[in-house]
Design an enzyme around this catalytic site. Structure first.
Site, PDB file in Angstrom:
ATOM      1  N   VAL A 147     -54.534   1.841  40.030  1.00  0.00           N
ATOM      2  CA  VAL A 147     -54.203   0.427  40.270  1.00  0.00           C
ATOM      3  C   VAL A 147     -53.907   0.227  41.758  1.00  0.00           C
ATOM      4  CG1 VAL A 147     -52.424  -1.351  39.908  1.00  0.00           C
ATOM      5  CG2 VAL A 147     -53.332  -0.080  37.946  1.00  0.00           C
ATOM      6  N   VAL A 148     -53.068   1.119  42.300  1.00  0.00           N
ATOM      7  CA  VAL A 148     -52.648   0.971  43.700  1.00  0.00           C
ATOM      8  C   VAL A 148     -53.857   1.084  44.639  1.00  0.00           C
ATOM      9  CG1 VAL A 148     -51.301   2.032  45.566  1.00  0.00           C
ATOM     10  CG2 VAL A 148     -50.294   1.755  43.284  1.00  0.00           C
ATOM     11  N   ARG A 149     -54.644   2.134  44.458  1.00  0.00           N
ATOM     12  CA  ARG A 149     -55.721   2.361  45.434  1.00  0.00           C
ATOM     13  C   ARG A 149     -56.861   1.353  45.294  1.00  0.00           C
ATOM     14  NH1 ARG A 149     -55.397   8.967  46.150  1.00  0.00           N
ATOM     15  NH2 ARG A 149     -53.359   8.889  47.153  1.00  0.00           N
ATOM     16  N   ARG A 197     -36.991   0.409  27.481  1.00  0.00           N
ATOM     17  CA  ARG A 197     -37.197  -0.529  26.368  1.00  0.00           C
ATOM     18  C   ARG A 197     -36.163  -1.617  26.621  1.00  0.00           C
ATOM     19  NH1 ARG A 197     -40.658   2.295  23.180  1.00  0.00           N
ATOM     20  NH2 ARG A 197     -40.339   4.539  22.941  1.00  0.00           N
ATOM     21  N   GLY A 203     -47.562   0.533  25.406  1.00  0.00           N
ATOM     22  CA  GLY A 203     -48.062   0.429  24.033  1.00  0.00           C
ATOM     23  C   GLY A 203     -47.759  -0.909  23.385  1.00  0.00           C
ATOM     24  N   ASP A 207     -48.953   7.348  20.550  1.00  0.00           N
ATOM     25  CA  ASP A 207     -49.066   7.106  19.109  1.00  0.00           C
ATOM     26  C   ASP A 207     -50.486   6.718  18.658  1.00  0.00           C
ATOM     27  OD1 ASP A 207     -46.350   7.526  19.106  1.00  0.00           O
ATOM     28  OD2 ASP A 207     -45.844   5.395  19.137  1.00  0.00           O
ATOM     29  N   MET A 210     -44.641  13.276  16.512  1.00  0.00           N
ATOM     30  CA  MET A 210     -44.299  11.859  16.740  1.00  0.00           C
ATOM     31  C   MET A 210     -45.415  10.945  16.252  1.00  0.00           C
ATOM     32  SD  MET A 210     -42.372  11.447  20.353  1.00  0.00           S
ATOM     33  CE  MET A 210     -40.587  11.479  20.382  1.00  0.00           C
ATOM     34  N   GLU A 223     -43.599  11.685  11.899  1.00  0.00           N
ATOM     35  CA  GLU A 223     -42.175  11.328  11.887  1.00  0.00           C
ATOM     36  C   GLU A 223     -41.870  10.054  11.078  1.00  0.00           C
ATOM     37  OE1 GLU A 223     -40.739  10.277  15.809  1.00  0.00           O
ATOM     38  OE2 GLU A 223     -42.270   8.743  16.067  1.00  0.00           O
ATOM     39  N   ARG A 248     -44.198  14.472  24.506  1.00  0.00           N
ATOM     40  CA  ARG A 248     -44.486  13.392  25.457  1.00  0.00           C
ATOM     41  C   ARG A 248     -44.438  13.865  26.900  1.00  0.00           C
ATOM     42  NH1 ARG A 248     -40.998   8.335  23.686  1.00  0.00           N
ATOM     43  NH2 ARG A 248     -39.897   8.787  25.610  1.00  0.00           N
TER      44      ARG A 248
HETATM   45  O1  F6P Z   1     -44.072   5.257  21.084  1.00  0.00           O
HETATM   46  C1  F6P Z   1     -43.981   6.529  21.625  1.00  0.00           C
HETATM   47  C2  F6P Z   1     -42.875   7.311  20.949  1.00  0.00           C
HETATM   48  O2  F6P Z   1     -42.830   8.603  21.519  1.00  0.00           O
HETATM   49  C3  F6P Z   1     -42.966   7.414  19.424  1.00  0.00           C
HETATM   50  O3  F6P Z   1     -43.870   8.402  18.993  1.00  0.00           O
HETATM   51  C4  F6P Z   1     -41.538   7.705  19.057  1.00  0.00           C
HETATM   52  O4  F6P Z   1     -41.251   7.297  17.740  1.00  0.00           O
HETATM   53  C5  F6P Z   1     -40.772   6.893  20.054  1.00  0.00           C
HETATM   54  O5  F6P Z   1     -41.625   6.687  21.171  1.00  0.00           O
HETATM   55  C6  F6P Z   1     -39.487   7.521  20.507  1.00  0.00           C
HETATM   56  O6  F6P Z   1     -38.840   6.597  21.313  1.00  0.00           O
HETATM   57  P1  F6P Z   1     -37.673   6.959  22.327  1.00  0.00           P
HETATM   58  O7  F6P Z   1     -38.280   7.717  23.458  1.00  0.00           O
HETATM   59  O8  F6P Z   1     -37.140   5.635  22.741  1.00  0.00           O
HETATM   60  O9  F6P Z   1     -36.712   7.810  21.571  1.00  0.00           O
END
Ligand code: F6P
Length: 323
Positions: free
Chosen positions: A23-25, A72, A102, A127, A169, A222, A256
């Site tokens: 995006v930046v470049r 969030r 997402g 996800d 997850m 999960e 993640r």
């Molecule tokens: O949406 C990505 C995710 O890693 C999900 O798989 C998981 O349920 C959630 O975020 C976990 O959220 P947090 O990082 O806020 O605990």
């Protein structure tokens, strides 16, 4: 357009940095000023922007997470919060915004576009539950991390003829679990999209031993009716009758935090470049995604209104291949 901003929001995903860099470049190449917004929509509300030059995004393509930080933001979910964000965008002379994230993040992007602010979304979540992109930034890397764990568990499971449960997850989506089960050669898979009968699952694991397998691996999403905790509890209570123990591993956020593989670096890069093109074209209020192998746009209104479905034919394949 003279000045744009980019932010990352929600759960970080490996490959977000590649998207920021692109995006930046590409933005700079268009003669724009590019600002980074810190900590997702929270930073938007407080006006936490800083200028990004080409050197600021050097050496980040191989890094997981996001150099912009993420959050969030419950405040952005309110109309008042969004109005505050809008006035910060205007106050800082920003004429276009790119939102990398997402479902929740793109819902926020849609709300901003409803306030007539030019926004383009980039599909990013491990996800893979986002309408408008067959695959999203971070999925491939997260899947490979899950597979590494499954491969390792199989080694120790085989040595002791044990049964293992691996929870991955995915929030309410079974994509990661299903793909990890197929690619990891698991004996059973539990996903939120399908009702679970723990007795039937135990029978599947028992049948694997009866067929001469040295291990039994169950991958659990999960968000399933029986998650790791629920399934572990069931197996503990009925252990004597079932005739075997279940060892439990929850991968959680480990999934993640990896460094992005080539797929996510390239996907992030292509999405990032496409997003500035899209802003320049004047057609905003859309999500940049990958559909049938091609970079494509989907109106944010459609992204938020529709739920992505999982190909359940692959579940049958997972069962078949477990034999
Ligand atoms: O949406 C990505 C995710 O890693 C999900 O798989 C998981 O349920 C959630 O975020 C976990 O959220 P947090 O990082 O806020 O605990």
């Amino acid at each position: 357009m003279k000045r744009i901003a980019v932010l990352t929001s929600g759960g970080d995903a490996p490959g977000m940095n590649a998207a920021i860099r692109a995006v930046v470049r590409t933005g700079l190449a268009k003669g724009w000023e590019v600002l980074g917004g810190r900590q997702g929509y929270s930073g938007l509300i407080s006006g936490d922007f800083f200028p990004l030059g080409s050197r600021n995004v050097g050496g980040i393509i191989q890094r997981g997470g996001t150099i912009l930080g993420s959050a969030r933001s419950p405040e952005f979910e309110t109309h008042e919060g969004r109005l505050k964000a809008l006035s910060q965008l205007h106050r800082n002379g920003i004429e276009g915004l790119i939102v990398i994230g997402g479902n929740g993040s793109q819902a926020g992007a849609y709300e901003l576009s409803q306030l007539r602010f030019p926004v383009v979304g980039i599909a990013s979540t491990i996800d893979n539950d986002l309408q408008g992109s067959d695959i999203t930034i971070g999925v491939d890397t997260a899947l490979n991390i899950a597979l590494e764990a499954i491969d390792r568990l199989k080694v120790t499971a085989s040595s002791l003829h044990r049964a293992f449960l691996v929870e991955v997850m995915g929030r309410k989506c079974g994509y990661l679990a299903l793909m990890a089960a197929i690619a990891g050669g698991a004996e059973a898979v539990i996903i939120p999209e399908i009702e679970t009968d723990p007795e039937a699952v135990a029978a599947e694991l028992r049948a694997a031993y009866d067929r001469g397998k040295p291990h039994a691996i169950m991958v659990v999403a999960e968000g399933s009716q029986y998650d790791a905790e629920g399934m572990a509890h069931y197996f503990e209570v009925h252990q004597k009758r079932l005739g075997f123990e279940l060892r439990v591993t929850r991968l959680g956020h480990v999934q993640r935090g990896g460094a992005p593989g080539s797929f996510d670096r390239l996907l992030g890069t292509r999405f990032g470049a496409a997003s500035t093109e899209q802003l320049a074209s004047g057609e905003h209020g859309v999500l940049i995604g990958l559909l049938k192998g091609v970079i494509a746009t989907t109106p944010l209104a459609d992204v938020v209104a529709n739920k992505k479905s999982l190909d359940l034919g692959l579940l049958e394949l997972a069962h078949l291949l477990a034999h």
